[in-house]
Scaffold this motif. Structure first.
Motif, PDB file in Angstrom:
ATOM      1  N   ILE A  33       2.169 -73.480 124.680  1.00 37.11           N
ATOM      2  CA  ILE A  33       3.142 -74.107 125.569  1.00 37.11           C
ATOM      3  C   ILE A  33       4.066 -73.023 126.114  1.00 37.11           C
ATOM      4  N   GLY A  34       4.210 -72.994 127.423  1.00 36.89           N
ATOM      5  CA  GLY A  34       5.070 -71.989 128.039  1.00 36.89           C
ATOM      6  C   GLY A  34       6.071 -72.626 128.980  1.00 36.89           C
TER       7      GLY A  34
ATOM      8  N   MET B 108       8.242 -76.349 132.367  1.00 39.16           N
ATOM      9  CA  MET B 108       7.286 -76.412 131.267  1.00 39.16           C
ATOM     10  C   MET B 108       5.879 -76.236 131.796  1.00 39.16           C
ATOM     11  N   GLY B 109       5.062 -75.611 130.972  1.00 41.53           N
ATOM     12  CA  GLY B 109       3.678 -75.419 131.352  1.00 41.53           C
ATOM     13  C   GLY B 109       2.854 -75.106 130.126  1.00 41.53           C
ATOM     14  N   TRP B 110       1.627 -74.658 130.362  1.00 40.55           N
ATOM     15  CA  TRP B 110       0.743 -74.369 129.249  1.00 40.55           C
ATOM     16  C   TRP B 110      -0.193 -73.221 129.603  1.00 40.55           C
ATOM     17  N   ILE B 111      -0.767 -72.652 128.579  1.00 41.40           N
ATOM     18  CA  ILE B 111      -1.812 -71.651 128.751  1.00 41.40           C
ATOM     19  C   ILE B 111      -2.966 -72.082 127.875  1.00 41.40           C
ATOM     20  N   LEU B 112      -4.160 -72.226 128.461  1.00 42.04           N
ATOM     21  CA  LEU B 112      -5.360 -72.413 127.651  1.00 42.04           C
ATOM     22  C   LEU B 112      -5.989 -71.032 127.559  1.00 42.04           C
ATOM     23  N   SER B 113      -5.799 -70.412 126.422  1.00 44.73           N
ATOM     24  CA  SER B 113      -6.145 -69.000 126.282  1.00 44.73           C
ATOM     25  C   SER B 113      -7.560 -68.839 125.749  1.00 44.73           C
ATOM     26  N   PRO B 114      -8.288 -67.839 126.240  1.00 41.67           N
ATOM     27  CA  PRO B 114      -9.526 -67.475 125.539  1.00 41.67           C
ATOM     28  C   PRO B 114      -9.143 -67.044 124.124  1.00 41.67           C
ATOM     29  N   SER B 115     -10.014 -67.292 123.172  1.00 41.05           N
ATOM     30  CA  SER B 115      -9.644 -67.048 121.772  1.00 41.05           C
ATOM     31  C   SER B 115      -9.213 -65.602 121.533  1.00 41.05           C
TER      32      SER B 115
ATOM     33  N   THR C  52      10.104 -69.824 125.899  1.00 36.89           N
ATOM     34  CA  THR C  52       9.302 -71.035 125.737  1.00 36.89           C
ATOM     35  C   THR C  52      10.254 -72.232 125.743  1.00 36.89           C
ATOM     36  N   PRO C  53       9.750 -73.419 126.088  1.00 35.72           N
ATOM     37  CA  PRO C  53      10.669 -74.543 126.333  1.00 35.72           C
ATOM     38  C   PRO C  53      11.366 -75.038 125.071  1.00 35.72           C
ATOM     39  N   ALA C  54      12.504 -75.658 125.283  1.00 40.51           N
ATOM     40  CA  ALA C  54      13.279 -76.253 124.191  1.00 40.51           C
ATOM     41  C   ALA C  54      12.384 -77.204 123.406  1.00 40.51           C
ATOM     42  N   VAL C  55      12.537 -77.182 122.083  1.00 43.66           N
ATOM     43  CA  VAL C  55      11.682 -78.008 121.232  1.00 43.66           C
ATOM     44  C   VAL C  55      11.883 -79.490 121.542  1.00 43.66           C
TER      45      VAL C  55
ATOM     46  N   ILE D 248      22.079 -67.513 132.998  1.00 45.54           N
ATOM     47  CA  ILE D 248      21.633 -68.386 131.918  1.00 45.54           C
ATOM     48  C   ILE D 248      20.196 -68.017 131.556  1.00 45.54           C
ATOM     49  N   GLY D 249      19.959 -67.781 130.282  1.00 46.04           N
ATOM     50  CA  GLY D 249      18.616 -67.417 129.838  1.00 46.04           C
ATOM     51  C   GLY D 249      18.156 -68.309 128.707  1.00 46.04           C
ATOM     52  N   GLY D 250      16.995 -67.950 128.166  1.00 43.30           N
ATOM     53  CA  GLY D 250      16.394 -68.787 127.134  1.00 43.30           C
ATOM     54  C   GLY D 250      16.653 -68.298 125.712  1.00 43.30           C
ATOM     55  N   GLY D 251      17.812 -67.791 125.429  1.00 34.83           N
ATOM     56  CA  GLY D 251      18.114 -67.323 124.075  1.00 34.83           C
ATOM     57  C   GLY D 251      18.152 -65.811 124.015  1.00 34.83           C
ATOM     58  N   PHE D 252      18.508 -65.259 122.853  1.00 35.41           N
ATOM     59  CA  PHE D 252      18.719 -63.820 122.774  1.00 35.41           C
ATOM     60  C   PHE D 252      17.481 -63.022 123.169  1.00 35.41           C
TER      61      PHE D 252
END
Lengths: 436, 436
Positions: A153-154, A296-303, A319-322, B153-157
């Motif tokens: 998740i990115g 928000m987005g995603w990466i489907l990564s090669p292994s 990376t996005p807030a939990v 504004i950023g995404g943390g340290f």
């Protein structure tokens, strides 16, 4: 009670009615004056002292802090970007269509239901619940073949693609093939990460795989389901040739899958990633599917890239807030994304039709090319016209349009964030700008 | 026709691309999507239900059957990280103390009140409302001197610091001074961006400015208000010498201001940034102040870096969701952060006292050093002890502690996320591990 008092004092200090250094009544006196308990005043003074509005020493009277002056009013951080009433921005979905109440419901459920541990730093790759839910969605809707351990998740397309470029650069890659014409962000992000973008021609069938092979690049970033800006789909033969190229050259394809659910004539072609998960790294985003503001987005990564990508995402953050991830998990599980996209498909289809009709009426010489899909149309113009000059002239009339870098006069017109009457008026203005 | 569709669906379920429990589109929606008659879809769904691939109830959506054995069952994305009942993690605030209802109220207000345009990509630097509100907060509480146009504004340290390192690397910087002992993340992030971390010794007064000057570095990343891990404050003379060094050498100080509001004996020393805004780039974060899950932070940039940092943040993404920014604006404006920090200060003070008392009782030879502040204590051990071995032995007893890289045996014990009874039991376990 003490919150009310705090609020009142804060406002007085901010507005300058209570000046810096001004002495406040003792808590006992103020309590008597207001007919409230002294504890309330003590609590309010303590809070405002912690906030830096007040200062108080042992035995000394409470005063307004010297620095709490409103002398320097907050300078508005203005944006230079002008707001145009008719903004044919190709990257915007219908912002008014964002399902606020449903999203709020999911946020509320996330916030109320999250275990304490969910408020910690969390897994760099994203929560496992979201990765599983997203994987199911992309398998179901996009024919992708994601694996839970290789789904990351990115923070949207640029975030994922930039991290990928940095990883590739660290591995010694120097160049990356980009579509020409293509999306300028591909070039800028790659260059920002130290990779040289190498343009490879795109024709009506999509990227020229011969040209790609001739470029000598080992990595190519593509928009196979809906090429930007030409609006075409990669032709089946090209698709096959592309995968063959990747296999033969031991190369990597970066699939920018930005709008594939938005097709108005038939089901979208499946994701390239589903055909060759070890050759294709899909980078996707919710920007056009839901709202860019979500980031928000995603990466489907090669292994073979997952480890390095995870490390890079962990080091460089963003990376996005939990809590947003938990909300999205719920949103996907309730089928809200499917519901939203169905609604948007029908809305965008009408808007596209309105655009085509308005162009036919006001600019009959313009040609809409590409498939009915996504949030923009590629509009080719008469040869004698200069799209840059048109964009400037249109801007003066309150119409924002983008010239397409297509080697021939053309515009990219986004329509998803404009109502049908606005599209009609905007195209009429554009036509007047062109005639002028 | 329906046989083709059945075949396709079956394959997707078998291969695991359609996961068990995955929800299928309604027959109407799928028919519309595929441009076929609804009867065909109904027939295909009925057949696959009969075959046990799908389940559907009266009015309920059709789903893939739970037992529809994907050849490859979904691998749960497990984390290898063990959960220890007594986790003395130094980077965690009290996760149970996160003000969920207040945050939800702010999110709700943000979501209901946001104009449509706020759902777009937004300003890379952060919303102007948040920058103004944060600026006021940092000026008031931290004695910082932020300017609206140089507050980002950023995404943390890590997000902010990584972007800063990349910008500096692009400008030709090769090395960055880090504190020794220091926070490993400073070294890792710098190295990830291609900068060589150069350790400079820290003593009881903080970083040795002579050593810094001798290092020849032009940039140093520091924790002046509460050095990690030694827990000391940079001494006033060192502070002056440091700023002089920066001025003389035309150097940049990166101020990692991670926990300064959390001081239990007196008011925290003001931010370095407030003394020399053009020499100090402050990178701050809400992780310890509120919750790491929020992944939000800020950069107070020297004016000469703002443009490059903004460009880098724009290209590489990862800035927080706009809705979260709006929520934080409201949270700050209502004084909720101050209120939360006041509550946490009193809670952490008690927890720290419990830790000190438990150590005095169970490990009298251990010494707590540093100021009463933040979320961790630096605990020096007898010379004969090996902190690495202690950490391993403690882990087997369910206690997570971190050896301090201090050149002498010491541990870093975080206490903010543990209740007092848990602290007492955890330290008792740790003492048993040390004796064993």
């Amino acid at each position: 009670m003490h919150e009310q008092l705090e609020q009142a004092l804060r406002e007085h200090i901010r507005s300058g009615r209570l000046m810096p250094e001004a002495r406040l009544p003792s808590s006992r006196a103020l309590a008597a004056q207001l007919g409230i308990s002294r504890g309330v005043v003590v609590e309010a003074y303590a809070q405002l002292t912690a906030e830096g509005y007040l200062v108080s020493g042992q035995g000394a009277p409470t005063r307004v802090a010297p620095a709490a002056s409103a002398e320097r009013p907050p300078v508005p951080a203005t944006s230079l970007e002008p707001r145009r009433p008719y903004d044919f921005a190709p990257e915007l979905p219908d912002l008014a269509g964002f399902p606020r109440e449903q999203w709020l419901r999911c946020l509320r459920a996330a916030l109320r239901g999250a275990p304490f541990a969910a408020l910690g730093p969390g897994d760099t790759r994203g929560t496992s619940e979201l990765r599983n839910e997203l994987m199911a969605y992309l398998g179901r809707v996009r024919g992708a073949a994601p694996e839970p351990e290789h789904t990351l998740i990115g923070g949207g397309f640029a975030h994922g693609f930039a991290a990928l470029c940095r990883v590739l650069r660290q591995r010694g890659l120097e160049r990356v093939a980009v579509e020409s014409p293509g999306w300028h962000v591909h070039r800028l992000v790659a260059a920002g990460a130290g990779l040289e973008p190498v343009p490879v021609p795109v024709d009506e069938q999509g990227i020229q795989v011969d040209g790609l092979a001739a470029s000598g690049c080992e990595v190519a970033v593509l928009t196979p389901a809906h090429q930007y800006p030409t609006g075409r789909v990669l032709a089946p033969e090209r698709r096959a040739a592309l995968l063959e190229w990747a296999e033969d050259e031991d190369a990597l394809i970066v699939e920018d899958d930005y709008d594939s659910e938005l097709r108005y004539d038939r089901m979208a072609v499946g994701a390239l990633q589903g055909l060759a998960p070890e050759r294709v790294c899909q980078v996707g985003s919710l920007s056009l599917r839901l709202a860019p503001a979500l980031r928000m987005g995603w990466i489907l990564s090669p292994s073979w890239l997952t480890g390095a990508l995870t490390y890079e995402l962990g080091l460089s953050g963003g990376t996005p807030a939990v809590l947003d991830q938990l909300a999205l998990t719920d949103f996907l599980a309730r089928g809200e994304l499917d519901r939203h996209l169905r609604r948007m498909r029908s809305r965008y289809r009408s808007r596209r039709q309105a655009l085509v009709a308005a162009l036919a009426q006001c600019l009959p010489e313009a040609q809409v090319e590409g498939i009915p899909a996504g949030a923009f149309a590629f509009v080719s113009l008469e040869n004698r016209l200069d799209p840059g000059a048109i964009a400037s002239a249109a801007a003066e009339r309150g119409v924002a349009v983008q010239p397409a870098e297509a080697g021939r006069p053309a515009l990219v017109l986004g329509y998803a964030n404009l109502t049908e009457p606005a599209i009609e008026r905007g195209i009429a203005c554009l036509a007047r700008a062109i005639r002028a």
